[in-house]
Design a protein around this motif. Structure first.
Motif, PDB file in Angstrom:
ATOM      1  N   LEU A  75     -28.177  -8.574  81.164  1.00 26.86           N
ATOM      2  CA  LEU A  75     -28.841  -8.673  79.871  1.00 26.86           C
ATOM      3  C   LEU A  75     -29.705  -7.450  79.631  1.00 26.86           C
ATOM      4  O   LEU A  75     -30.583  -7.138  80.441  1.00 26.86           O
ATOM      5  N   GLU A  76     -29.444  -6.751  78.514  1.00 25.20           N
ATOM      6  CA  GLU A  76     -30.285  -5.620  78.116  1.00 25.20           C
ATOM      7  C   GLU A  76     -31.461  -6.191  77.340  1.00 25.20           C
ATOM      8  O   GLU A  76     -31.277  -6.751  76.258  1.00 25.20           O
ATOM      9  N   ILE A 131     -27.458 -20.939  76.507  1.00 28.06           N
ATOM     10  CA  ILE A 131     -27.319 -19.627  75.870  1.00 28.06           C
ATOM     11  C   ILE A 131     -27.212 -19.885  74.378  1.00 28.06           C
ATOM     12  O   ILE A 131     -26.404 -20.693  73.940  1.00 28.06           O
ATOM     13  N   ALA A 132     -28.042 -19.188  73.608  1.00 30.81           N
ATOM     14  CA  ALA A 132     -28.007 -19.361  72.163  1.00 30.81           C
ATOM     15  C   ALA A 132     -27.911 -17.993  71.500  1.00 30.81           C
ATOM     16  O   ALA A 132     -28.637 -17.054  71.858  1.00 30.81           O
ATOM     17  N   LEU A 133     -27.015 -17.851  70.537  1.00 27.82           N
ATOM     18  CA  LEU A 133     -26.939 -16.636  69.735  1.00 27.82           C
ATOM     19  C   LEU A 133     -28.128 -16.604  68.787  1.00 27.82           C
ATOM     20  O   LEU A 133     -28.490 -17.623  68.216  1.00 27.82           O
ATOM     21  N   VAL A 168     -34.548 -12.797  76.367  1.00 29.05           N
ATOM     22  CA  VAL A 168     -33.948 -12.430  75.088  1.00 29.05           C
ATOM     23  C   VAL A 168     -33.405 -11.018  75.206  1.00 29.05           C
ATOM     24  O   VAL A 168     -34.067 -10.125  75.742  1.00 29.05           O
ATOM     25  N   GLY A 169     -32.184 -10.824  74.731  1.00 28.17           N
ATOM     26  CA  GLY A 169     -31.586  -9.503  74.763  1.00 28.17           C
ATOM     27  C   GLY A 169     -30.112  -9.556  74.425  1.00 28.17           C
ATOM     28  O   GLY A 169     -29.619 -10.552  73.900  1.00 28.17           O
ATOM     29  N   LYS A 210     -26.762 -10.460  70.531  1.00 25.30           N
ATOM     30  CA  LYS A 210     -28.136 -10.800  70.862  1.00 25.30           C
ATOM     31  C   LYS A 210     -28.214 -12.291  71.176  1.00 25.30           C
ATOM     32  O   LYS A 210     -27.744 -13.121  70.395  1.00 25.30           O
ATOM     33  N   VAL A 211     -28.795 -12.621  72.345  1.00 30.54           N
ATOM     34  CA  VAL A 211     -28.867 -14.008  72.789  1.00 30.54           C
ATOM     35  C   VAL A 211     -30.253 -14.345  73.322  1.00 30.54           C
ATOM     36  O   VAL A 211     -31.051 -13.469  73.639  1.00 30.54           O
ATOM     37  N   ARG A 212     -30.485 -15.644  73.429  1.00 31.84           N
ATOM     38  CA  ARG A 212     -31.658 -16.178  74.126  1.00 31.84           C
ATOM     39  C   ARG A 212     -31.106 -17.043  75.252  1.00 31.84           C
ATOM     40  O   ARG A 212     -30.290 -17.932  75.021  1.00 31.84           O
TER      41      ARG A 212
END
Length: 77
Positions: free
Chosen positions: A39-40, A74-76, A26-27, A14-16
């Protein structure tokens, strides 16, 4: 190339994602190629499944392609 390797590192997580036009997505990253990250999204919604489906409309998560060249961060999460 850094965005490509960062996305590969974050596969199935999951990332932003922040893009150069200021949008935040977000997904979960489900696929990465040399040009795009797929990205889902977390938002469920109506999706037309098939013109010949007896059920017509269905619900599923949307997968959006984002260009690797437009990614800023990209951030987790």
């Amino acid at each position: 190339m850094d965005a490509y390797y960062n996305c590969l590192h974050c596969m199935n997580r999951k990332v932003r994602i922040l893009t150069t036009d200021g949008k935040v997505h977000v997904g979960k990253i489900v696929k990465v190629d040399r040009e795009r990250v797929y990205l889902e999204t977390e938002q469920d919604g109506p999706v037309r499944t098939s013109a010949f489906s007896p059920y017509g409309w269905g619900y599923r998560r949307a997968i959006i392609p984002l260009s690797l060249f437009t990614l800023l961060a990209i951030a987790l999460i």
